[in-house]
Design a protein around this motif. Structure first.
Motif, PDB file in Angstrom:
ATOM      1  N   GLY A   1     216.216 -48.566   1.075  1.00  0.00           N
ATOM      2  CA  GLY A   1     217.648 -48.230   0.384  1.00  0.00           C
ATOM      3  C   GLY A   1     218.725 -47.869   1.107  1.00  0.00           C
ATOM      4  N   PHE A   2     218.619 -47.449   2.224  1.00  0.00           N
ATOM      5  CA  PHE A   2     219.558 -47.008   3.124  1.00  0.00           C
ATOM      6  C   PHE A   2     219.651 -47.677   4.578  1.00  0.00           C
ATOM      7  N   ALA A   3     218.483 -48.256   4.701  1.00  0.00           N
ATOM      8  CA  ALA A   3     218.543 -49.134   6.094  1.00  0.00           C
ATOM      9  C   ALA A   3     218.633 -50.572   5.657  1.00  0.00           C
ATOM     10  N   ASP A   4     219.805 -51.203   5.561  1.00  0.00           N
ATOM     11  CA  ASP A   4     220.138 -52.545   5.374  1.00  0.00           C
ATOM     12  C   ASP A   4     220.408 -53.054   6.541  1.00  0.00           C
ATOM     13  N   PRO A   5     220.902 -54.554   6.591  1.00  0.00           N
ATOM     14  CA  PRO A   5     221.210 -55.347   7.751  1.00  0.00           C
ATOM     15  C   PRO A   5     222.294 -54.685   8.638  1.00  0.00           C
ATOM     16  N   PRO A   6     223.261 -54.111   8.250  1.00  0.00           N
ATOM     17  CA  PRO A   6     224.189 -53.407   9.297  1.00  0.00           C
ATOM     18  C   PRO A   6     223.710 -52.433  10.015  1.00  0.00           C
ATOM     19  N   LEU A   7     222.977 -51.548   9.541  1.00  0.00           N
ATOM     20  CA  LEU A   7     222.374 -50.473  10.340  1.00  0.00           C
ATOM     21  C   LEU A   7     221.430 -51.024  11.387  1.00  0.00           C
ATOM     22  N   VAL A   8     220.553 -51.992  10.788  1.00  0.00           N
ATOM     23  CA  VAL A   8     219.334 -52.454  11.614  1.00  0.00           C
ATOM     24  C   VAL A   8     220.060 -53.095  12.867  1.00  0.00           C
ATOM     25  N   ILE A   9     220.853 -54.180  12.817  1.00  0.00           N
ATOM     26  CA  ILE A   9     221.637 -54.594  13.779  1.00  0.00           C
ATOM     27  C   ILE A   9     222.165 -53.854  14.818  1.00  0.00           C
ATOM     28  N   ALA A  10     222.967 -52.799  14.233  1.00  0.00           N
ATOM     29  CA  ALA A  10     223.626 -51.489  15.087  1.00  0.00           C
ATOM     30  C   ALA A  10     222.672 -50.763  15.885  1.00  0.00           C
ATOM     31  N   VAL A  11     221.551 -50.405  15.534  1.00  0.00           N
ATOM     32  CA  VAL A  11     220.772 -49.820  16.059  1.00  0.00           C
ATOM     33  C   VAL A  11     219.969 -50.747  17.103  1.00  0.00           C
ATOM     34  N   SER A  12     219.342 -51.889  16.973  1.00  0.00           N
ATOM     35  CA  SER A  12     218.933 -52.948  17.893  1.00  0.00           C
ATOM     36  C   SER A  12     219.912 -53.074  18.834  1.00  0.00           C
TER      37      SER A  12
ATOM     38  N   THR B   1     215.358 -51.022  11.961  1.00  0.00           N
ATOM     39  CA  THR B   1     214.382 -51.184  11.013  1.00  0.00           C
ATOM     40  C   THR B   1     214.922 -51.332   9.765  1.00  0.00           C
ATOM     41  N   LEU B   2     214.437 -52.668   9.018  1.00  0.00           N
ATOM     42  CA  LEU B   2     215.019 -52.892   7.833  1.00  0.00           C
ATOM     43  C   LEU B   2     214.117 -52.290   6.664  1.00  0.00           C
ATOM     44  N   GLY B   3     214.604 -51.476   5.801  1.00  0.00           N
ATOM     45  CA  GLY B   3     213.949 -50.891   4.412  1.00  0.00           C
ATOM     46  C   GLY B   3     213.561 -52.067   3.599  1.00  0.00           C
ATOM     47  N   GLY B   4     212.495 -52.620   3.955  1.00  0.00           N
ATOM     48  CA  GLY B   4     212.135 -53.712   3.077  1.00  0.00           C
ATOM     49  C   GLY B   4     211.567 -53.505   1.621  1.00  0.00           C
ATOM     50  N   ALA B   5     211.320 -52.354   1.397  1.00  0.00           N
ATOM     51  CA  ALA B   5     210.552 -52.229   0.266  1.00  0.00           C
ATOM     52  C   ALA B   5     211.295 -52.147  -1.254  1.00  0.00           C
ATOM     53  N   VAL B   6     212.698 -52.295  -1.182  1.00  0.00           N
ATOM     54  CA  VAL B   6     213.603 -52.427  -2.124  1.00  0.00           C
ATOM     55  C   VAL B   6     214.170 -53.873  -2.315  1.00  0.00           C
ATOM     56  N   TYR B   7     213.542 -54.743  -1.465  1.00  0.00           N
ATOM     57  CA  TYR B   7     213.909 -56.024  -1.701  1.00  0.00           C
ATOM     58  C   TYR B   7     212.859 -57.041  -2.554  1.00  0.00           C
ATOM     59  N   GLU B   8     213.415 -58.101  -2.816  1.00  0.00           N
ATOM     60  CA  GLU B   8     212.332 -59.094  -3.525  1.00  0.00           C
ATOM     61  C   GLU B   8     212.389 -60.433  -2.342  1.00  0.00           C
ATOM     62  N   PRO B   9     211.376 -61.135  -2.587  1.00  0.00           N
ATOM     63  CA  PRO B   9     211.117 -62.117  -1.479  1.00  0.00           C
ATOM     64  C   PRO B   9     212.281 -62.872  -0.931  1.00  0.00           C
ATOM     65  N   ASP B  10     213.169 -63.240  -2.229  1.00  0.00           N
ATOM     66  CA  ASP B  10     214.263 -63.975  -1.876  1.00  0.00           C
ATOM     67  C   ASP B  10     215.300 -63.268  -0.949  1.00  0.00           C
ATOM     68  N   THR B  11     215.710 -62.249  -1.372  1.00  0.00           N
ATOM     69  CA  THR B  11     216.746 -61.273  -0.881  1.00  0.00           C
ATOM     70  C   THR B  11     216.281 -60.448   0.433  1.00  0.00           C
ATOM     71  N   LEU B  12     214.824 -60.548   0.666  1.00  0.00           N
ATOM     72  CA  LEU B  12     214.413 -59.956   1.908  1.00  0.00           C
ATOM     73  C   LEU B  12     214.592 -61.133   2.931  1.00  0.00           C
ATOM     74  N   ASP B  13     214.266 -62.463   2.638  1.00  0.00           N
ATOM     75  CA  ASP B  13     214.798 -63.490   3.399  1.00  0.00           C
ATOM     76  C   ASP B  13     215.944 -63.398   3.761  1.00  0.00           C
ATOM     77  N   GLN B  14     216.995 -63.366   2.983  1.00  0.00           N
ATOM     78  CA  GLN B  14     218.283 -63.323   3.294  1.00  0.00           C
ATOM     79  C   GLN B  14     218.489 -62.161   4.179  1.00  0.00           C
ATOM     80  N   ALA B  15     218.219 -60.957   3.805  1.00  0.00           N
ATOM     81  CA  ALA B  15     218.538 -59.791   4.829  1.00  0.00           C
ATOM     82  C   ALA B  15     217.955 -60.324   6.314  1.00  0.00           C
ATOM     83  N   ILE B  16     216.788 -60.711   6.335  1.00  0.00           N
ATOM     84  CA  ILE B  16     216.135 -61.095   7.712  1.00  0.00           C
ATOM     85  C   ILE B  16     216.885 -62.047   8.415  1.00  0.00           C
TER      86      ILE B  16
END
Length: 375
Positions: free
Chosen positions: A27-38, A45-60
């Motif tokens: 809920g707080f670690a979405d793609p912008p934060l993941v990209i910046a930290v890496s 690390t993407l907080g994947g628990a709040v995603y559904e399979p289609d939106t998780l695919d988009q985020a990845i």
């Protein structure tokens, strides 16, 4: 300015520059934060628990477009699929007593939340099929690292190994950590009571060295109240080979956190982040809000996991979808660790990592000699 050098075995295992792992924080670690930290040399690390399979695919895919460096997806998983087989989201909801549903309707009226609003979140967090679909999305995308914020990875380890996916699992005590040894994960996070969000019940200073000793030779990352270079050095002294940090990244512009939430964390002391079950039914450390007081001081005590999360999901998600409305500010989930008193300014993810590394290197090279003499 030359880049600092701070390297441990975790860097080799995860192929990252610094042994700093950003926690999933669903809920707080979405793609912008993941990209910046890496990009800054840590493991985003993407907080994947709040995603559904289609939106998780988009985020990845968004993360892959933003960085070529390793990153992780953190999921909340069962210990085994047998724990969830044959259970539907609707089936779980039937176990919630009628008086709780009646109270939920009262809260909607009190909080001005439409009676016909329903969260867009589906069954992925609650069912075996949902868990399998989220994991399969990670496997299909060959994410560099798969992390289990809750639960075990044993049932998916063969598929991870076949694809070269590294794995991280969290243990809040020795018994739980030994289960991760059995599963042969690559890195174990020893999470102490000091942590924000869902946390264990043993202090960080106590639990980290016990887990380190129990799981050798698997490398350990320490978690819980670590927010600067001193915390990183302390973790190394306890036998860990890195840190898993969430709260310190919440003040970064890349985090999915409102400016008001950041202000509240900055103003908080170490006493203001308290344990509550009012959000998910599991013990969670966060800043106490009027919404939490409704459950802690009101007529209906919070239910356990997963029932309380199912009961309150519509209310919480509506508040987030309408967080620009002032009346919902005090309903937002604001997790933070007992290191809240150390987090007093906004910084980018890169600044946070650079500052932590610089302080740790200085301490390791010369800092202790100023205060400790060996005679």
């Amino acid at each position: 300015m030359a880049k600092q050098k701070l390297h441990t075995r975790i860097c080799d295992v995860l192929e990252i520059e610094y042994p700093i792992l950003q926690a999933g924080m669903g809920g707080f670690a979405d793609p912008p934060l993941v990209i910046a930290v890496s990009e800054a040399g840590g493991l985003g690390t993407l907080g994947g628990a709040v995603y559904e399979p289609d939106t998780l695919d988009q985020a990845i895919n968004e993360i892959k477009k933003g960085t070529s460096k390793p990153f992780a997806v953190d999921l909340l998983l069962p210990d085994s699929l047998k724990d969830m087989e044959g259970i539907s989201k609707e089936g779980l909801m039937k176990y919630i007593p009628d008086e709780y549903w009646n109270y939920e309707k009262e809260l909607r009226k009190k909080l001005n939340i439409p009676a016909d609003y329903h969260s867009p979140r589906g069954a992925s967090l609650w069912t075996a099929d949902g868990a399998k679909a989220l994991v399969q999305t990670c496997l299909d995308n060959k994410v560099p690292v798969l992390a289990a914020g809750l639960g075990r990875l044993g049932w998916v380890m063969p598929e991870c190994r076949a694809r070269g996916i590294k794995t991280i699992a969290i243990g809040a005590n020795v018994k739980m950590s030994l289960k991760h040894v059995e599963d042969q994960v690559d890195v174990i996070v020893a999470q102490g009571f000091d942590a924000g969000g869902h946390t264990g019940n043993i202090g960080t200073m106590s639990v980290v060295p016990q887990i380190v000793d129990a799981v050798k030779p698997i490398p350990v990352a320490a978690a819980g109240g670590i927010a600067d270079g001193r915390g990183l050095v302390a973790a190394l002294a306890l036998g860990a080979e890195g840190v898993w940090c969430g709260s310190m990244f919440l003040l970064a512009p890349e985090a999915t956190f409102t400016e008001l939430q950041k202000d509240k964390v900055i103003a908080a002391s170490e006493r203001d982040a308290r344990i509550t079950k009012a959000i998910s039914g599991k013990t969670m450390r966060q800043l106490i809000t009027p919404y939490i007081d409704i459950w802690e001081k009101g007529p209906m005590p919070a239910l356990g996991w997963p029932f309380h999360g199912l009961l309150t999901m519509d209310i919480i998600d509506y508040a987030y979808e309408h967080k620009e409305q002032f009346e919902f500010d005090d309903m937002l989930v604001t997790p933070t660790s007992q290191a809240a008193g150390l987090m007093k300014k906004r910084r980018t993810s890169k600044q946070i990592i650079d500052d932590m590394v610089a302080e740790a290197v200085e301490l390791l090279e010369k800092g202790f000699s100023q205060r400790v003499q060996l005679k």
